[in-house]
Design a protein around this motif. Sequence first.
Motif, PDB file in Angstrom:
ATOM      1  N   GLU A  74     -32.259 -93.191 -29.376  1.00 13.31           N
ATOM      2  CA  GLU A  74     -33.534 -92.816 -29.993  1.00 13.31           C
ATOM      3  C   GLU A  74     -34.503 -92.205 -28.980  1.00 13.31           C
ATOM      4  OE1 GLU A  74     -34.863 -92.343 -32.866  1.00 13.31           O
ATOM      5  OE2 GLU A  74     -36.916 -92.128 -32.131  1.00 13.31           O
ATOM      6  N   GLU A  75     -34.580 -92.785 -27.776  1.00 11.97           N
ATOM      7  CA  GLU A  75     -35.526 -92.262 -26.795  1.00 11.97           C
ATOM      8  C   GLU A  75     -35.174 -90.823 -26.398  1.00 11.97           C
ATOM      9  OE1 GLU A  75     -37.793 -94.531 -27.453  1.00 11.97           O
ATOM     10  OE2 GLU A  75     -38.475 -94.438 -25.382  1.00 11.97           O
ATOM     11  N   ARG A  77     -33.450 -88.729 -28.178  1.00  3.97           N
ATOM     12  CA  ARG A  77     -33.670 -87.841 -29.336  1.00  3.97           C
ATOM     13  C   ARG A  77     -35.153 -87.500 -29.454  1.00  3.97           C
ATOM     14  NH1 ARG A  77     -32.040 -90.579 -34.077  1.00  3.97           N
ATOM     15  NH2 ARG A  77     -31.360 -92.338 -32.819  1.00  3.97           N
ATOM     16  N   ALA A  78     -36.024 -88.494 -29.173  1.00  4.64           N
ATOM     17  CA  ALA A  78     -37.462 -88.216 -29.208  1.00  4.64           C
ATOM     18  C   ALA A  78     -37.813 -87.128 -28.201  1.00  4.64           C
ATOM     19  CB  ALA A  78     -38.248 -89.495 -28.899  1.00  4.64           C
ATOM     20  N   ALA A  79     -37.186 -87.196 -27.033  1.00  4.89           N
ATOM     21  CA  ALA A  79     -37.461 -86.183 -25.999  1.00  4.89           C
ATOM     22  C   ALA A  79     -36.989 -84.811 -26.467  1.00  4.89           C
ATOM     23  CB  ALA A  79     -36.780 -86.575 -24.697  1.00  4.89           C
ATOM     24  N   ARG A  81     -36.653 -83.793 -29.611  1.00  8.84           N
ATOM     25  CA  ARG A  81     -37.576 -83.358 -30.664  1.00  8.84           C
ATOM     26  C   ARG A  81     -38.802 -82.720 -30.045  1.00  8.84           C
ATOM     27  NH1 ARG A  81     -36.378 -88.286 -33.518  1.00  8.84           N
ATOM     28  NH2 ARG A  81     -38.148 -89.369 -32.640  1.00  8.84           N
ATOM     29  N   SER A  82     -39.319 -83.420 -29.021  1.00 10.03           N
ATOM     30  CA  SER A  82     -40.540 -82.937 -28.396  1.00 10.03           C
ATOM     31  C   SER A  82     -40.322 -81.566 -27.761  1.00 10.03           C
ATOM     32  CB  SER A  82     -40.977 -83.969 -27.351  1.00 10.03           C
ATOM     33  OG  SER A  82     -41.852 -83.391 -26.434  1.00 10.03           O
ATOM     34  N   ARG A  83     -39.136 -81.348 -27.191  1.00  8.08           N
ATOM     35  CA  ARG A  83     -38.892 -80.134 -26.417  1.00  8.08           C
ATOM     36  C   ARG A  83     -38.472 -78.954 -27.295  1.00  8.08           C
ATOM     37  NH1 ARG A  83     -34.643 -81.588 -22.733  1.00  8.08           N
ATOM     38  NH2 ARG A  83     -36.165 -83.191 -22.205  1.00  8.08           N
ATOM     39  N   LEU A 110     -49.418 -85.864 -26.275  1.00  8.26           N
ATOM     40  CA  LEU A 110     -48.323 -86.840 -26.150  1.00  8.26           C
ATOM     41  C   LEU A 110     -47.481 -86.572 -24.903  1.00  8.26           C
ATOM     42  CD1 LEU A 110     -47.121 -87.187 -29.845  1.00  8.26           C
ATOM     43  CD2 LEU A 110     -48.216 -88.923 -28.457  1.00  8.26           C
TER      44      LEU A 110
ATOM     45  N   GLY B 315     -42.322 -86.031 -31.341  1.00 11.19           N
ATOM     46  CA  GLY B 315     -41.635 -86.320 -30.090  1.00 11.19           C
ATOM     47  C   GLY B 315     -42.136 -87.549 -29.357  1.00 11.19           C
ATOM     48  N   ALA B 316     -42.989 -88.369 -30.010  1.00 13.50           N
ATOM     49  CA  ALA B 316     -43.431 -89.599 -29.356  1.00 13.50           C
ATOM     50  C   ALA B 316     -42.261 -90.577 -29.276  1.00 13.50           C
ATOM     51  CB  ALA B 316     -44.575 -90.226 -30.135  1.00 13.50           C
ATOM     52  N   SER B 317     -42.076 -91.185 -28.123  1.00 21.01           N
ATOM     53  CA  SER B 317     -40.973 -92.130 -27.969  1.00 21.01           C
ATOM     54  C   SER B 317     -41.396 -93.505 -28.484  1.00 21.01           C
ATOM     55  CB  SER B 317     -40.576 -92.223 -26.501  1.00 21.01           C
ATOM     56  OG  SER B 317     -41.660 -92.744 -25.770  1.00 21.01           O
ATOM     57  N   GLU B 318     -40.406 -94.387 -28.622  1.00 26.28           N
ATOM     58  CA  GLU B 318     -40.726 -95.757 -29.044  1.00 26.28           C
ATOM     59  C   GLU B 318     -41.738 -96.380 -28.108  1.00 26.28           C
ATOM     60  OE1 GLU B 318     -37.546 -98.443 -29.739  1.00 26.28           O
ATOM     61  OE2 GLU B 318     -36.597 -97.174 -31.245  1.00 26.28           O
ATOM     62  N   ARG B 319     -41.529 -96.135 -26.815  1.00 23.96           N
ATOM     63  CA  ARG B 319     -42.431 -96.736 -25.829  1.00 23.96           C
ATOM     64  C   ARG B 319     -43.852 -96.243 -26.009  1.00 23.96           C
ATOM     65  NH1 ARG B 319     -40.929 -95.641 -20.106  1.00 23.96           N
ATOM     66  NH2 ARG B 319     -43.192 -95.620 -19.961  1.00 23.96           N
ATOM     67  N   GLN B 320     -43.987 -94.945 -26.328  1.00 22.49           N
ATOM     68  CA  GLN B 320     -45.330 -94.400 -26.511  1.00 22.49           C
ATOM     69  C   GLN B 320     -46.024 -95.020 -27.712  1.00 22.49           C
ATOM     70  OE1 GLN B 320     -44.632 -90.124 -26.418  1.00 22.49           O
ATOM     71  NE2 GLN B 320     -46.166 -89.981 -24.810  1.00 22.49           N
TER      72      GLN B 320
END
Lengths: 227, 406
Positions: A74-75, A77-79, A81-83, A110, B315-320
């Motif tokens: 998940e982490e 994938r979040a990165a 998504r952001s990029r 963010l 794009g916010a991570s779980e930690r954020q």
Amino acid sequence: MIRLQQLCKCYQLGDEPVQALDHVDLEIGAGEYLSVMGPSGSGKSTLLNMLGLLDTPDSGRYWLDDIEVSALGEEARAAERSRRIGFVFQAYHLIERLSARENIELPLVLTGNAPDERRARVDELLQRLGLDRHADHLPNQLSGGQRQRVAIARAVIRKPALLLADEPTGNLDSHSGQGVIELLEELNGEGITLVMVTHDPAMGKRARRRLWMQDGKLIKDEQDAHA
Amino acid sequence: MRTPDLFRFNLRLLTGQWFRTLMTLLATAVGVAAVLLLTGMGEGARRFVLDEFNLLGNDVLIILPGRKETTGGLPPLTGEGTRDLTLDDAEALLRLPGVRTVAPLVVGLTEVEANGRNRELVVVGTSIELFRMRQLNAAQGQLLPVLPLERAEPVCVIGAEVRRSLFAQQPVLGRWLRTGDRRCRVIGVLEDRGVSLGTDMSEAVIIPVASAQQLFNTQGLFRLFVQVQHLDLIEPLKPSILDLIQSRHQGERDITLITQDSLLGVFDDVLQLLTLAVGAIAAISLVVAGILIMNITLISVSQRTSEIGLLKALGASERQVHRLFLSEALMMTLIGATLGVLTGYALLWGGHWLWPQFPVSVPLWALLGAVLLAIGVALVFAWLPARKAARLPPVLALKGMTDAQH
């Protein structure tokens, strides 16, 4: 740019299992303009969420820019998504307590970009989208078309390669809808890959490549010859 | 996310829902203020008592006639000596090396008459040394004259309250008083130092010790105060005092020696414990505030579900996301705690202003403890809701659903 291989996703809706994606294979090249059509429940939104890394497949593999993103956590994938990915939603999903400018710069906030840099980039986009007079307005002071423009600005502020739009004109009258779709097409003209889900055939027909879905399967894949 | 951005983002959130924010701030502020107020008052009470008893000084030993076991608990305040402690004993003690001065004390209640008025008053027989040990000064006239201990003189020094009740506003120096069947001349008035918990000298008539012995027809002393030349001599002098008295009392060790420290130590322990206890009770209100913060964070999470989905899509991570919700609770608590500290101090100083005799001071451990507890409670109680927010699947969160439907 995008390669899906035997992608499956099954939802439990009440007692009924729903096969939202049924062994989908798909390849999308960089810069394509693609619409996904089909009746509701056909799996088109699920496909979009898969492409946007918001959802994880039950089985199958997904490569985005030669990275097998279906194997990421998940982490990561979040990165990604952001990029690489920008989203435009039917319901805009603007944060009501933040002004248009603050909504647009949220992805940059963010990622921790400096305020000066953010300001320059947001100003440029506001100017371009004809929103500079509305920079300090709250979403509830804007019209539907203006809100969707703010949402699009937010989606492209990080200059993603892939723009995903889920019924972007669904809540708009035909005039504002026209403006929004033209803006999306303009962005596509600059090289961004645009995938748009719609149930409006007139909108769908504008795309150079058109997919039809039913019961989680791709049933038709049309492409303009001159594309 | 940069810290100033995080700060601004949260501030928008808190001011956007000002009523909810206000209620949480109030709960935290009340909790912190309660801890400060109660511990401040407890500490004030402790200092008040210690100051009152501290007048004698650390270098003074108190000798009580009669032998009592003093293991634990308060030392005996009434002596039942088999042999009297006499003025000769006092003279002998004064010759002991290391002893600076000795002050005898005889106390009794008797009828005092002056200016046509009668009062039942405490009469204290002592010497000039006692005034020096207790740092008592004369407001008018002089203190007792320097006399050999066994010499009776018809003079007295009266407390400020005695002066008021017997002579009102009239001049008092040189007037005559009748204590029991004896007359004495007023040579001085003590300065008014307010209520002293030890012995209330403002309501006493003080006469030379020999006069008091005649008045009450006794050879025995109620107390003997021994001031040593140096603080370090207290412990080594104890056995020599006991030996001296033993040799003078036909081999009987019939006295009890106490130091002010042993007296104060007991009070100190009790009051410290009391302060700790009221502080702990007040701390419960902070925990209650913490539960409120948890509920508010939970509500915040469910109200902002689609926002969480959006942040994740951006794009916010779980930690954020986790950090976002924790910092919201933390900011609320910090503001609340600051308000609480200000309120607590304001109330304490207000109380001090109304009642200046009462010293107020918040112990540092209570101040730090209250603030740290508030922060800790906020973090602990906001942790679960924040984690819940962080783990929301983005697709469902965007649709405003907080739970996966499986």
